[in-house]
Write a protein that holds these residues in place. Structure first.
Motif, short mmCIF file in Angstrom:
data_model
loop_
_atom_site.label_atom_id
_atom_site.label_comp_id
_atom_site.label_asym_id
_atom_site.label_seq_id
_atom_site.Cartn_x
_atom_site.Cartn_y
_atom_site.Cartn_z
N PHE A 177 0.83 -1.21 0.00
CA PHE A 177 0.00 0.00 0.00
C PHE A 177 0.87 1.26 0.00
CE2 PHE A 177 -1.75 3.27 2.88
CZ PHE A 177 -2.78 3.73 2.09
N PHE A 178 1.87 1.32 0.89
CA PHE A 178 2.71 2.52 0.96
C PHE A 178 3.57 2.68 -0.29
CE2 PHE A 178 1.84 2.58 5.60
CZ PHE A 178 1.35 3.88 5.65
N GLU A 179 3.96 1.59 -0.94
CA GLU A 179 4.70 1.70 -2.20
C GLU A 179 3.84 2.38 -3.26
OE1 GLU A 179 7.92 1.08 -3.06
OE2 GLU A 179 8.18 0.81 -0.90
N ILE A 180 2.59 1.99 -3.34
CA ILE A 180 1.67 2.61 -4.30
C ILE A 180 1.43 4.07 -3.95
CG2 ILE A 180 -0.76 2.63 -5.06
CD1 ILE A 180 0.84 0.53 -6.47
N ILE A 181 1.17 4.36 -2.69
CA ILE A 181 0.90 5.74 -2.25
C ILE A 181 2.06 6.65 -2.60
CG2 ILE A 181 0.54 7.20 -0.21
CD1 ILE A 181 -1.89 5.62 -0.98
N LYS A 182 3.27 6.18 -2.38
CA LYS A 182 4.45 6.98 -2.69
C LYS A 182 4.58 7.26 -4.18
CE LYS A 182 7.07 5.30 1.25
NZ LYS A 182 8.15 4.41 1.69
N SER A 183 4.07 6.35 -5.02
CA SER A 183 4.20 6.52 -6.47
C SER A 183 3.13 7.44 -7.06
CB SER A 183 4.13 5.15 -7.16
OG SER A 183 2.83 4.63 -7.09
N LYS B 222 1.43 10.76 -7.67
CA LYS B 222 1.80 12.17 -7.56
C LYS B 222 0.69 13.12 -8.02
CE LYS B 222 6.05 11.15 -6.41
NZ LYS B 222 6.19 10.70 -5.08
N ASN B 223 -0.03 12.75 -9.08
CA ASN B 223 -0.96 13.69 -9.71
C ASN B 223 -2.42 13.32 -9.54
OD1 ASN B 223 1.19 15.24 -10.71
ND2 ASN B 223 1.43 13.83 -12.43
N GLU B 224 -2.72 12.49 -8.56
CA GLU B 224 -4.09 12.10 -8.31
C GLU B 224 -4.41 12.30 -6.83
OE1 GLU B 224 -5.58 8.42 -10.63
OE2 GLU B 224 -3.44 8.10 -10.24
N GLN B 225 -5.69 12.47 -6.56
CA GLN B 225 -6.17 12.54 -5.19
C GLN B 225 -6.61 11.13 -4.80
OE1 GLN B 225 -6.17 15.63 -3.49
NE2 GLN B 225 -5.04 16.19 -5.32
N ILE B 226 -6.46 10.78 -3.53
CA ILE B 226 -6.79 9.43 -3.07
C ILE B 226 -7.93 9.49 -2.07
CG2 ILE B 226 -5.93 7.41 -1.83
CD1 ILE B 226 -3.10 8.26 -2.81
N ILE B 227 -8.91 8.63 -2.31
CA ILE B 227 -9.97 8.38 -1.34
C ILE B 227 -9.68 6.99 -0.79
CG2 ILE B 227 -12.43 8.06 -0.97
CD1 ILE B 227 -12.90 10.04 -3.28
N LEU B 228 -9.43 6.92 0.52
CA LEU B 228 -8.98 5.68 1.14
C LEU B 228 -10.05 5.10 2.05
CD1 LEU B 228 -6.67 3.68 1.88
CD2 LEU B 228 -6.00 5.31 3.66
N ASP C 234 -1.73 10.96 7.55
CA ASP C 234 -1.91 12.41 7.54
C ASP C 234 -0.76 13.14 6.84
OD1 ASP C 234 -4.39 12.91 8.54
OD2 ASP C 234 -3.74 13.18 10.60
N LEU C 235 0.38 12.49 6.74
CA LEU C 235 1.54 13.11 6.09
C LEU C 235 1.42 13.14 4.56
CD1 LEU C 235 4.35 11.42 8.22
CD2 LEU C 235 3.33 13.68 8.54
N TYR C 236 0.54 12.31 4.00
CA TYR C 236 0.38 12.23 2.55
C TYR C 236 -0.70 13.21 2.09
CZ TYR C 236 3.30 8.10 2.65
OH TYR C 236 4.36 7.24 2.82
N LYS C 237 -0.29 14.23 1.36
CA LYS C 237 -1.23 15.25 0.89
C LYS C 237 -2.16 14.72 -0.20
CE LYS C 237 1.55 18.99 2.30
NZ LYS C 237 2.38 20.04 2.22
N THR C 238 -1.76 13.65 -0.88
CA THR C 238 -2.60 13.10 -1.93
C THR C 238 -3.83 12.40 -1.36
OG1 THR C 238 -1.21 11.12 -1.97
CG2 THR C 238 -0.75 12.81 -3.63
N ILE C 239 -3.78 12.00 -0.10
CA ILE C 239 -4.95 11.37 0.54
C ILE C 239 -5.87 12.49 1.02
CG2 ILE C 239 -5.78 9.91 2.42
CD1 ILE C 239 -3.10 8.45 2.33
N ILE C 240 -7.06 12.57 0.42
CA ILE C 240 -7.96 13.66 0.77
C ILE C 240 -9.08 13.23 1.71
CG2 ILE C 240 -7.44 15.11 -1.22
CD1 ILE C 240 -9.97 13.97 -2.55
N PHE C 241 -9.51 11.97 1.62
CA PHE C 241 -10.56 11.46 2.50
C PHE C 241 -10.19 10.07 2.98
CE2 PHE C 241 -13.12 14.13 -0.48
CZ PHE C 241 -13.49 15.10 0.42
#
Length: 196
Positions: free
Chosen positions: A59-65, A67-73, A88-95
């Motif tokens: 999961f964290f490998e994918i999250i790190k990759s 860059k240009n999308e928002q993530i709903i988790l 909370d440190l990942y800005k790409t995760i919005i919800f």
């Protein structure tokens, strides 16, 4: 290249997302029951590129990759207890939607992150909340996409006011159209006829 790295690359190619966001479900028990398979089907209806993980390292490998999308988790309560502060440190995760079997036990997590959209114990309420959130998110994206970021802001808009109105009208019409296969087929047929 190891087999794991090859599978990871295939996963990235296969999961090219056509949406403005990426829907990810992280839960150690995803494949353990018919109920979880039903939940996966529901999530795939919302986003055909939804991804499912049982392992936090993958999961964290994918999250790190990403860059240009928002993530709903969507995350299990047990994983949320462990990694919520890291998420909370990942800005790409919005919800973040916590999907668990014990609402009361995980209620204290609501105060630990502003990204948490809710705690759900029922597939239907999870689906409904995701659906509403995604619709709201998509409406915001449409509004922001109306403006071309490269345009000069000091431009005389009176010259292009009719173009803007037509542009606005087409967006309003598209938003009001029924969201079903027949409407999509009708629109495609009209476009084919027009652009012959």
């Amino acid at each position: 290249m190891t087999e794991q790295e090859e599978n990871f690359r295939d996963c990235l190619r296969w999961n090219e997302n056509k949406e403005e966001f990426r829907l990810i479900w992280l839960d150690e028990n995803i494949n353990n029951s018919d109920d979880s398979l039903k939940t996966q089907q529901m999530l795939l209806e919302l986003n055909p590129s939804a991804q499912f993980y049982t392992n936090t390292n993958e999961f964290f490998e994918i999250i790190k990759s990403i860059k240009n999308e928002q993530i709903i988790l969507i995350i299990s309560g047990s994983f949320a207890q462990i990694i919520l502060s890291i998420l909370d440190l990942y800005k790409t995760i919005i919800f973040i939607f916590i999907f668990c079997s014990n609402h009361e036990y995980h209620l204290s997590l609501m105060n630990k992150s502003t990204k948490i959209h809710g705690i759900f114990t029922n597939q239907i309420t999870l689906y409904e909340s995701l659906y509403q959130t995604i619709n709201h998110f998509n409406k915001q994206i449409i509004k922001f996409n109306l403006f071309d970021q490269k345009q000069n802001l000091s431009k005389d808009l009176s010259k292009e006011s009719s173009l803007f109105l037509w542009h606005q009208m087409i967006f309003n019409i598209l938003q009001q159209m029924p969201q079903n296969d027949q409407s999509k087929d009708d629109l495609l047929q009209q476009c084919k006829e027009y652009y012959k």
